[in-house]
Design a protein around this motif. Structure first.
Motif, PDB file in Angstrom:
ATOM      1  N   GLY A   1       0.796  -1.217   0.000  1.00 29.05           N
ATOM      2  CA  GLY A   1       0.000   0.000   0.000  1.00 29.05           C
ATOM      3  C   GLY A   1       0.829   1.268   0.000  1.00 29.05           C
ATOM      4  N   ASN A   2       0.122   2.394   0.110  1.00 28.74           N
ATOM      5  CA  ASN A   2       0.802   3.681   0.201  1.00 28.74           C
ATOM      6  C   ASN A   2       0.415   4.462   1.451  1.00 28.74           C
ATOM      7  OD1 ASN A   2      -1.771   4.836  -0.504  1.00 28.74           O
ATOM      8  ND2 ASN A   2      -1.292   4.399  -2.652  1.00 28.74           N
ATOM      9  N   ALA A   3      -0.519   3.913   2.245  1.00 28.11           N
ATOM     10  CA  ALA A   3      -0.923   4.530   3.507  1.00 28.11           C
ATOM     11  C   ALA A   3      -1.691   3.495   4.322  1.00 28.11           C
ATOM     12  CB  ALA A   3      -1.781   5.759   3.270  1.00 28.11           C
ATOM     13  N   TYR A   4      -1.795   3.745   5.638  1.00 29.28           N
ATOM     14  CA  TYR A   4      -2.555   2.829   6.491  1.00 29.28           C
ATOM     15  C   TYR A   4      -2.980   3.542   7.769  1.00 29.28           C
ATOM     16  CZ  TYR A   4       1.690   2.322   9.353  1.00 29.28           C
ATOM     17  OH  TYR A   4       2.772   2.560  10.152  1.00 29.28           O
ATOM     18  N   TYR A   5      -4.012   2.986   8.398  1.00 28.47           N
ATOM     19  CA  TYR A   5      -4.444   3.470   9.703  1.00 28.47           C
ATOM     20  C   TYR A   5      -3.800   2.588  10.778  1.00 28.47           C
ATOM     21  CZ  TYR A   5      -7.951   6.560   7.672  1.00 28.47           C
ATOM     22  OH  TYR A   5      -8.572   7.573   6.981  1.00 28.47           O
ATOM     23  N   ASP A   6      -3.180   3.240  11.775  1.00 25.90           N
ATOM     24  CA  ASP A   6      -2.557   2.474  12.846  1.00 25.90           C
ATOM     25  C   ASP A   6      -3.588   2.123  13.915  1.00 25.90           C
ATOM     26  OD1 ASP A   6      -2.957   4.751  14.395  1.00 25.90           O
ATOM     27  OD2 ASP A   6      -0.838   5.328  14.442  1.00 25.90           O
ATOM     28  N   ARG A   7      -3.140   1.513  15.014  1.00 26.33           N
ATOM     29  CA  ARG A   7      -4.072   1.050  16.041  1.00 26.33           C
ATOM     30  C   ARG A   7      -4.780   2.196  16.753  1.00 26.33           C
ATOM     31  NH1 ARG A   7      -0.657  -1.878  20.693  1.00 26.33           N
ATOM     32  NH2 ARG A   7       0.156  -3.000  18.884  1.00 26.33           N
ATOM     33  N   HIS A   8      -4.278   3.426  16.578  1.00 29.79           N
ATOM     34  CA  HIS A   8      -4.918   4.598  17.185  1.00 29.79           C
ATOM     35  C   HIS A   8      -5.807   5.337  16.173  1.00 29.79           C
ATOM     36  CE1 HIS A   8      -2.196   3.844  20.492  1.00 29.79           C
ATOM     37  NE2 HIS A   8      -1.154   3.967  19.687  1.00 29.79           N
ATOM     38  N   ASP A   9      -6.070   4.687  15.023  1.00 26.49           N
ATOM     39  CA  ASP A   9      -6.885   5.260  13.954  1.00 26.49           C
ATOM     40  C   ASP A   9      -6.268   6.515  13.353  1.00 26.49           C
ATOM     41  OD1 ASP A   9      -8.862   3.299  13.993  1.00 26.49           O
ATOM     42  OD2 ASP A   9      -9.968   4.307  15.595  1.00 26.49           O
ATOM     43  N   SER A  10      -4.964   6.621  13.423  1.00 29.44           N
ATOM     44  CA  SER A  10      -4.253   7.719  12.775  1.00 29.44           C
ATOM     45  C   SER A  10      -3.800   7.267  11.393  1.00 29.44           C
ATOM     46  CB  SER A  10      -3.035   8.141  13.610  1.00 29.44           C
ATOM     47  OG  SER A  10      -3.429   8.626  14.873  1.00 29.44           O
TER      48      SER A  10
ATOM     49  N   LEU B   1      -4.539   0.779   3.736  1.00 29.74           N
ATOM     50  CA  LEU B   1      -4.813  -0.440   4.500  1.00 29.74           C
ATOM     51  C   LEU B   1      -5.412  -0.109   5.860  1.00 29.74           C
ATOM     52  CD1 LEU B   1      -1.911  -1.105   2.783  1.00 29.74           C
ATOM     53  CD2 LEU B   1      -2.564  -3.336   3.656  1.00 29.74           C
ATOM     54  N   ASN B   2      -6.169  -1.053   6.362  1.00 27.38           N
ATOM     55  CA  ASN B   2      -6.797  -0.969   7.680  1.00 27.38           C
ATOM     56  C   ASN B   2      -7.903   0.080   7.728  1.00 27.38           C
ATOM     57  OD1 ASN B   2      -6.682  -2.497  10.022  1.00 27.38           O
ATOM     58  ND2 ASN B   2      -5.533  -0.959  11.157  1.00 27.38           N
ATOM     59  N   ASP B   3      -8.504   0.350   6.569  1.00 25.54           N
ATOM     60  CA  ASP B   3      -9.622   1.302   6.520  1.00 25.54           C
ATOM     61  C   ASP B   3     -10.955   0.611   6.253  1.00 25.54           C
ATOM     62  OD1 ASP B   3      -9.249   0.542   3.901  1.00 25.54           O
ATOM     63  OD2 ASP B   3      -9.281   2.578   3.079  1.00 25.54           O
ATOM     64  N   ASP B   4     -10.935  -0.719   6.172  1.00 29.04           N
ATOM     65  CA  ASP B   4     -12.141  -1.515   5.900  1.00 29.04           C
ATOM     66  C   ASP B   4     -12.792  -1.143   4.571  1.00 29.04           C
ATOM     67  OD1 ASP B   4     -11.957  -3.052   8.213  1.00 29.04           O
ATOM     68  OD2 ASP B   4     -13.032  -1.563   9.411  1.00 29.04           O
ATOM     69  N   LYS B   5     -12.008  -0.656   3.632  1.00 26.40           N
ATOM     70  CA  LYS B   5     -12.508  -0.335   2.287  1.00 26.40           C
ATOM     71  C   LYS B   5     -11.677  -1.120   1.280  1.00 26.40           C
ATOM     72  CE  LYS B   5     -13.964   4.356   3.583  1.00 26.40           C
ATOM     73  NZ  LYS B   5     -13.765   5.819   3.349  1.00 26.40           N
TER      74      LYS B   5
ATOM     75  N   TYR C   1      -6.944  -6.819   5.546  1.00 24.93           N
ATOM     76  CA  TYR C   1      -6.054  -5.862   4.873  1.00 24.93           C
ATOM     77  C   TYR C   1      -6.174  -5.908   3.343  1.00 24.93           C
ATOM     78  CZ  TYR C   1      -3.745  -5.707   9.456  1.00 24.93           C
ATOM     79  OH  TYR C   1      -3.471  -5.575  10.791  1.00 24.93           O
ATOM     80  N   GLY C   2      -7.299  -6.361   2.827  1.00 20.91           N
ATOM     81  CA  GLY C   2      -7.469  -6.470   1.385  1.00 20.91           C
ATOM     82  C   GLY C   2      -7.073  -7.820   0.818  1.00 20.91           C
ATOM     83  N   PHE C   3      -6.503  -8.687   1.645  1.00 18.52           N
ATOM     84  CA  PHE C   3      -6.128 -10.034   1.206  1.00 18.52           C
ATOM     85  C   PHE C   3      -7.282 -10.996   1.467  1.00 18.52           C
ATOM     86  CE2 PHE C   3      -2.148  -7.969   2.393  1.00 18.52           C
ATOM     87  CZ  PHE C   3      -1.307  -8.290   1.346  1.00 18.52           C
ATOM     88  N   LEU C   4      -7.566 -11.836   0.492  1.00 20.98           N
ATOM     89  CA  LEU C   4      -8.509 -12.942   0.638  1.00 20.98           C
ATOM     90  C   LEU C   4      -7.760 -14.236   0.335  1.00 20.98           C
ATOM     91  CD1 LEU C   4     -11.677 -11.639  -1.266  1.00 20.98           C
ATOM     92  CD2 LEU C   4     -11.422 -11.892   1.201  1.00 20.98           C
ATOM     93  N   THR C   5      -7.960 -15.245   1.174  1.00 19.43           N
ATOM     94  CA  THR C   5      -7.278 -16.524   1.004  1.00 19.43           C
ATOM     95  C   THR C   5      -8.244 -17.642   1.367  1.00 19.43           C
ATOM     96  OG1 THR C   5      -5.182 -15.472   1.645  1.00 19.43           O
ATOM     97  CG2 THR C   5      -5.242 -17.888   1.651  1.00 19.43           C
ATOM     98  N   ASP C   6      -8.158 -18.763   0.665  1.00 23.37           N
ATOM     99  CA  ASP C   6      -8.943 -19.942   1.032  1.00 23.37           C
ATOM    100  C   ASP C   6      -8.138 -21.193   0.713  1.00 23.37           C
ATOM    101  OD1 ASP C   6     -11.004 -21.478   1.977  1.00 23.37           O
ATOM    102  OD2 ASP C   6     -12.402 -21.051   0.350  1.00 23.37           O
ATOM    103  N   ILE C   7      -8.216 -22.138   1.636  1.00 19.00           N
ATOM    104  CA  ILE C   7      -7.555 -23.441   1.481  1.00 19.00           C
ATOM    105  C   ILE C   7      -8.664 -24.481   1.593  1.00 19.00           C
ATOM    106  CG2 ILE C   7      -5.627 -24.869   2.247  1.00 19.00           C
ATOM    107  CD1 ILE C   7      -4.889 -21.903   1.752  1.00 19.00           C
TER     108      ILE C   7
END
Length: 414
Positions: free
Chosen positions: A228-237, A369-373, A337-343
């Protein structure tokens, strides 16, 4: 200087310097020849979607022994993807294995397991309203992991096992590249190294007490991974930089597929690579790996939210499609984080078809990342659905010398 700039660009896009991804012409040709325009647009952009696929053809001999042949599309252990909830699968297997070593204490998977706290960030767990008796147990946590991918259930198994035990045991089983470093709750790296005190109880008596543990396992963090090029940390920053996954969980796709095979078909792998599970453990796992939320009484789920294919990405997830009663899917998906995986291992009892599919894709067009979009609904789920349909049609049409006897997996009779 040019070489340094190229290396930095590779890190930012999520790649490390490595050999070319592994692909088999058969699988590439099959998917591309039958792909819709939408699927082709994904397949044509591997650098954007970072997809990987493994299709496993299964043929039985005259004694019903399965023989496996894997076909790959962009398999690359160095192209990191966040495994999300897929890591819950090996922890479920390890928890049952560890319980079997405690049988002399009168403990089994249904014995109430009470989790206490002894370190920063830890929380206790003394009740479980989803269970029939209102108490938590390893069995109930595993049910919730496979039915709806419950995060707290994973955290409690992580605490029962301990970080060091998890990673050492997986290494002994032949999976040195798997890395399990954290719970699914905001915690520091040091907090994740510490796991809780635990008690197994029955009728007011403590059968076994497990003291808090500290992991000293040395992880290999020498391969940096950024997305990615940006993300929200655990403090929503909002942090205007790529997100660093270097110290996150790691579960290479080929290892995940092999672990599933080792439990569904233990005789197909050498004894040293098998989990130490009892026949009852295997029956328990087979039931709950394919069980649908509507079939579960404890825990009970709102089937409007937890529909049949809630955790079944291949073929069914897109559009909330119902699953025909003659088909069962034994699997573990993950999404984050935008990743989908299935086994998955897919069985069609009516047409006597069986095969395995493992896949992952990254769907995050805005780069945050971490924006639920994320583009799960638009790209991710349709990708799994169409790939699954193409391989299922192929399986229906391909000739088999021996029809498989699938009774071992017929848990629910329609």
């Amino acid at each position: 200087m040019l070489r340094f700039v190229l290396y930095c660009l590779l890190l930012v896009t999520g790649f490390s310097v490595s050999a070319q991804p592994r692909s088999d012409n058969f699988l590439v040709r099959l998917l591309r020849e039958q792909a819709s325009p939408a699927l082709l647009r994904v397949l044509d952009k591997p650098d954007s979607f970072h997809y990987q696929l493994i299709y496993t053809r299964i043929d039985r001999d005259k004694n019903n022994r399965p023989h496996f042949k894997n076909f790959y599309y962009r398999l690359d252990a160095n192209d990191y993807f966040n495994p999300a909830s897929t890591v819950k699968m090996p922890l479920a297997f390890l928890a049952l294995e560890k319980l079997d070593s405690l049988r002399s204490y009168g403990i089994d998977k249904e014995t109430p397991m009470l989790t206490d706290s002894a370190y920063s960030g830890q929380t206790p767990a003394h009740t479980d309203t989803s269970s029939a008796d209102g108490l938590p147990s390893v069995a109930q946590y595993i049910r919730k992991i496979f039915l709806v991918s419950d995060n707290d259930a994973y955290n409690r198994l992580y605490e029962f096992l301990g970080q060091e035990y998890i990673n050492r045991r997986l290494g002994e089983l032949g999976y040195p590249d798997i890395r399990i470093t954290r719970r699914f709750v905001p915690m520091s790296e040091e907090e994740n190294r510490h796991t809780n005190p635990i008690r197994f109880v029955r009728d007011g008596r403590t059968l076994y007490r497990q003291e808090p543990a500290t992991s000293h396992f040395e992880f290999d963090f020498s391969h940096p991974y950024f997305y990615g090029n940006a993300y929200y940390d655990r403090h929503d920053s909002l942090i205007h930089a790529p997100m660093d996954f270097t110290r996150h969980n790691n579960f290479p796709l080929a290892d995940a597929r092999q672990i599933l095979q080792s439990v569904l078909f233990p005789g197909s792998v050498p004894p040293v690579r098998r989990f130490h599970l009892s026949p009852d453990d295997y029956r328990f796992l087979y039931r709950h790996m394919c069980e649908l939320p509507k079939e579960s009484e404890h825990p009970r789920y709102d089937t409007a939210e937890y529909f049949d294919s809630y955790t079944k990405f291949f073929w069914f997830k897109a559009g909330h499609r119902p699953i025909p009663p003659y088909i069962r899917i034994f699997n573990k998906p993950g999404w984050s984080y935008g990743f989908l995986t299935d086994i998955a291992y897919i069985v069609d009892f009516e047409h006597k078809v069986e095969f395995m599919l493992a896949g992952t894709i990254y769907t995050n067009s805005d780069g945050v990342l971490n924006d639920d979009k994320y583009d799960y609904e638009e790209i991710g789920y349709p990708f799994f659905k169409e790939v699954g349909e193409i391989l299922y049609r192929y399986e229906l049409s391909r000739p088999r010398k021996v029809a498989p006897d699938l009774h071992a997996f017929r848990i629910f009779v329609p």
